[in-house]
Design an enzyme around this catalytic site. Structure first.
Site, PDB file in Angstrom:
ATOM      1  N   TYR A   1       1.779   2.157  -3.770  1.00 58.50           N
ATOM      2  CA  TYR A   1       0.395   2.199  -4.260  1.00 58.50           C
ATOM      3  C   TYR A   1      -0.487   2.988  -3.279  1.00 58.50           C
ATOM      4  O   TYR A   1      -1.239   3.879  -3.669  1.00 58.50           O
ATOM      5  CB  TYR A   1      -0.139   0.766  -4.424  1.00 58.50           C
ATOM      6  CG  TYR A   1      -1.586   0.725  -4.866  1.00 58.50           C
ATOM      7  CD1 TYR A   1      -1.913   0.790  -6.220  1.00 58.50           C
ATOM      8  CD2 TYR A   1      -2.630   0.672  -3.934  1.00 58.50           C
ATOM      9  CE1 TYR A   1      -3.236   0.774  -6.629  1.00 58.50           C
ATOM     10  CE2 TYR A   1      -3.953   0.663  -4.337  1.00 58.50           C
ATOM     11  CZ  TYR A   1      -4.248   0.708  -5.677  1.00 58.50           C
ATOM     12  OH  TYR A   1      -5.562   0.710  -6.088  1.00 58.50           O
TER      13      TYR A   1
ATOM     14  N   LYS B   1      17.910  -7.481  10.987  1.00 56.37           N
ATOM     15  CA  LYS B   1      17.253  -7.755   9.711  1.00 56.37           C
ATOM     16  C   LYS B   1      17.739  -9.105   9.215  1.00 56.37           C
ATOM     17  O   LYS B   1      18.801  -9.584   9.631  1.00 56.37           O
ATOM     18  CB  LYS B   1      17.652  -6.657   8.706  1.00 56.37           C
ATOM     19  CG  LYS B   1      16.681  -6.442   7.598  1.00 56.37           C
ATOM     20  CD  LYS B   1      15.599  -5.443   7.928  1.00 56.37           C
ATOM     21  CE  LYS B   1      14.669  -5.265   6.751  1.00 56.37           C
ATOM     22  NZ  LYS B   1      13.623  -4.289   7.006  1.00 56.37           N
TER      23      LYS B   1
ATOM     24  N   GLY C   1       8.145   3.324  -7.825  1.00 54.22           N
ATOM     25  CA  GLY C   1       7.718   2.036  -7.257  1.00 54.22           C
ATOM     26  C   GLY C   1       6.328   2.121  -6.675  1.00 54.22           C
ATOM     27  O   GLY C   1       6.080   2.865  -5.730  1.00 54.22           O
TER      28      GLY C   1
HETATM   29  P1  NAD Z   1       7.272  -3.913  -2.879  1.00 54.93           P
HETATM   30  O1  NAD Z   1       8.244  -4.971  -3.268  1.00 54.93           O
HETATM   31  O2  NAD Z   1       5.847  -4.269  -2.640  1.00 54.93           O
HETATM   32  O3  NAD Z   1       7.274  -2.727  -3.971  1.00 54.93           O
HETATM   33  C1  NAD Z   1       8.403  -2.231  -4.585  1.00 54.93           C
HETATM   34  C2  NAD Z   1       7.997  -1.855  -6.003  1.00 54.93           C
HETATM   35  O4  NAD Z   1       9.088  -1.172  -6.606  1.00 54.93           O
HETATM   36  C3  NAD Z   1       7.671  -3.054  -6.887  1.00 54.93           C
HETATM   37  O5  NAD Z   1       6.437  -2.839  -7.532  1.00 54.93           O
HETATM   38  C4  NAD Z   1       8.835  -3.097  -7.887  1.00 54.93           C
HETATM   39  O6  NAD Z   1       8.429  -3.593  -9.147  1.00 54.93           O
HETATM   40  C5  NAD Z   1       9.209  -1.637  -7.946  1.00 54.93           C
HETATM   41  N1  NAD Z   1      10.583  -1.323  -8.372  1.00 54.93           N
HETATM   42  C6  NAD Z   1      11.734  -1.980  -8.100  1.00 54.93           C
HETATM   43  N2  NAD Z   1      12.784  -1.343  -8.643  1.00 54.93           N
HETATM   44  C7  NAD Z   1      12.270  -0.245  -9.267  1.00 54.93           C
HETATM   45  C8  NAD Z   1      12.849   0.820 -10.014  1.00 54.93           C
HETATM   46  N3  NAD Z   1      14.155   0.899 -10.238  1.00 54.93           N
HETATM   47  N4  NAD Z   1      12.034   1.771 -10.523  1.00 54.93           N
HETATM   48  C9  NAD Z   1      10.688   1.712 -10.320  1.00 54.93           C
HETATM   49  N5  NAD Z   1      10.089   0.711  -9.632  1.00 54.93           N
HETATM   50  C10 NAD Z   1      10.882  -0.232  -9.105  1.00 54.93           C
HETATM   51  O7  NAD Z   1       7.928  -3.219  -1.595  1.00 54.93           O
HETATM   52  P2  NAD Z   1       7.200  -2.312  -0.514  1.00 54.93           P
HETATM   53  O8  NAD Z   1       6.763  -3.160   0.614  1.00 54.93           O
HETATM   54  O9  NAD Z   1       6.218  -1.419  -1.192  1.00 54.93           O
HETATM   55  O10 NAD Z   1       8.434  -1.450   0.004  1.00 54.93           O
HETATM   56  C11 NAD Z   1       8.994  -0.426  -0.791  1.00 54.93           C
HETATM   57  C12 NAD Z   1      10.248   0.125  -0.110  1.00 54.93           C
HETATM   58  O11 NAD Z   1       9.874   0.623   1.174  1.00 54.93           O
HETATM   59  C13 NAD Z   1      11.331  -0.928   0.150  1.00 54.93           C
HETATM   60  O12 NAD Z   1      12.593  -0.285   0.082  1.00 54.93           O
HETATM   61  C14 NAD Z   1      11.080  -1.361   1.585  1.00 54.93           C
HETATM   62  O13 NAD Z   1      12.231  -1.869   2.206  1.00 54.93           O
HETATM   63  C15 NAD Z   1      10.641  -0.033   2.189  1.00 54.93           C
HETATM   64  N6  NAD Z   1       9.810  -0.189   3.362  1.00 54.93           N
HETATM   65  C16 NAD Z   1       8.627  -0.880   3.299  1.00 54.93           C
HETATM   66  C17 NAD Z   1       7.842  -1.011   4.423  1.00 54.93           C
HETATM   67  C18 NAD Z   1       6.527  -1.728   4.379  1.00 54.93           C
HETATM   68  O14 NAD Z   1       5.733  -1.589   5.319  1.00 54.93           O
HETATM   69  N7  NAD Z   1       6.214  -2.476   3.321  1.00 54.93           N
HETATM   70  C19 NAD Z   1       8.259  -0.438   5.639  1.00 54.93           C
HETATM   71  C20 NAD Z   1       9.455   0.285   5.680  1.00 54.93           C
HETATM   72  C21 NAD Z   1      10.229   0.404   4.532  1.00 54.93           C
END
Ligand code: NAD
Length: 353
Positions: free
Chosen positions: A192, A86, A186
């Site tokens: 979403y 990472k 989140g």
């Molecule tokens: P993102 O940044 O698009 O969304 C995260 C959301 O969480 C944001 O809208 C942010 O405002 C909100 N947030 C942050 N802190 C918060 C809190 N304390 N309470 C409520 N909301 C809060 O990220 P993402 O791509 O949707 O990923 C979300 C999680 O999933 C992350 O931990 C990421 O590492 C993990 N993840 C994502 C993917 C992927 O394909 N995008 C794959 C594996 C793991």
């Protein structure tokens, strides 16, 4: 005590079996970045690049190491011939992100000669990866315009849905989600889409986001309830789905949980191994993060072999079976699902050696 006295790099690397950590600085762009390679035993280390305003350098190092280590287990459990790595760029993506700093980072990836393959994470997008590709060939998850597979979030959300169904079946005897209460923390890229998918399955959903506008827009669009960011963890529900940052379930928040299942997309949502054990002792079922959220990795990894949507979806939906087998083994062995999943992943890596 001086800073040097407290600096510990090699001991944690040794204890956690890290192969390589690189620190990069670029004077011209101000880039400060860390690339951590936990393991290349199964193949090159693939893992996204997180652009995040860390409170300090120690927090950035701890985060990149935790994330890289999880990637080794994630790839192993998803049946991929890839290792775990990472990277992080220290800074606020809203203010500090520009093509120059992204290209400077990509040059660092290129210098590692393919031992590390980068992709998207919080604070970066497929469009940013297109910029990376000007300086490195070791990047996956580019936009379709650039011949890539695009945003991994829809596949991550699909895998999380399958993992939730497996957990619900294990807990309630049927995977039917109609009327099940889900609290989603989140509603970014994954949260979403997960909200949408769960809504289609008839779940009753409450969402929260620190970005209040995002939460209320999503609630209006998808017709779900919202609550404050402080309240969501302790909301009474069947499933708590963390889809924001890591460490949300910790010694403090543990006692406030009022759910039966924790299953979401967030990487490392449990602050420590002790929290995993405590959750288990409290009778709260935990679907290990590095298994349930592997859909995005499966999606971008397929790019290395020629993208095939059907294969990607089938492999992602297999998360249902994997989570079920982990939960069954956890019941049999009377240990937490996180412990079972970690030892299953270790077995896979050791066998490959
Ligand atoms: P993102 O940044 O698009 O969304 C995260 C959301 O969480 C944001 O809208 C942010 O405002 C909100 N947030 C942050 N802190 C918060 C809190 N304390 N309470 C409520 N909301 C809060 O990220 P993402 O791509 O949707 O990923 C979300 C999680 O999933 C992350 O931990 C990421 O590492 C993990 N993840 C994502 C993917 C992927 O394909 N995008 C794959 C594996 C793991």
């Amino acid at each position: 005590m001086t800073q040097t006295d407290t600096l510990q790099l090699f001991q944690p690397m040794e204890e956690r079996e890290f192969e390589h950590i690189s620190f990069f600085h670029d004077q011209k762009t101000g880039l400060r970045s860390i690339i951590a390679i936990h393991s290349t035993k199964l193949g090159p280390a693939l893992g996204g690049c997180r652009f995040y305003p860390y409170a300090n350098e120690q927090k950035a190092l701890a985060d990149v190491m935790n994330l890289a280590q999880s990637m080794t287990s994630k790839a192993a459990m998803a049946g991929l011939e890839l290792g775990g790595g990472k990277s992080v760029i220290l800074g606020n993506p809203k203010k500090d992100k520009n093509p120059q700093i992204l290209e400077a980072f990509a040059k660092c990836v290129e210098r590692l000669g393919g031992k590390y393959i980068t992709s998207v994470d919080s604070g970066t997008s497929s469009e940013d990866l297109d910029i990376f590709s000007r300086q490195t060939k070791h990047v996956v998850g580019l936009t379709p315009n650039m011949g890539g597979a695009g945003d991994p979030s829809p596949l991550t959300a699909l895998g999380v849905l399958c993992g939730i169904e497996a957990s619900v079946e294990h807990c309630f005897g049927s995977k039917d989600l109609t009327g099940k209460k889900v609290a989603i923390q989140g509603v970014g890229h994954v949260g979403y889409i997960l909200t949408k998918l769960l809504r289609e399955k008839g779940a009753e959903i409450v969402i929260s986001d620190v970005d209040a506008q995002k939460a209320s827009d999503t609630a209006k669009q998808l017709q779900v309830e919202t609550c404050s960011a402080d309240e969501i963890v302790s909301r009474e529900c069947d499933i708590f789905a963390p889809c924001a940052m890591g460490g949300v379930i910790n010694e403090k928040s543990l006692d406030t949980l009022k759910c039966k299942i924790v299953a979401g997309a967030a990487n490392n949502p449990l602050a420590s191994k002790e929290v995993a054990r405590d959750l288990f002792e409290k009778g709260i079922l935990y679907a290990p993060d590095f298994v349930i959220n592997a859909g995005g990795l499966i999606h971008v990894a397929q790019e290395l072999r020629g993208y095939d949507r059907e294969k990607v979806e089938a492999k992602t939906m297999n998360i249902y079976k994997t989570i079920k087998s982990i939960l069954e083994r956890a019941d049999q062995d009377k240990v937490s699902p996180a412990t079972v999943a970690r030892s299953m992943a270790r077995e896979i890596v050791e066998k490959a050696q």
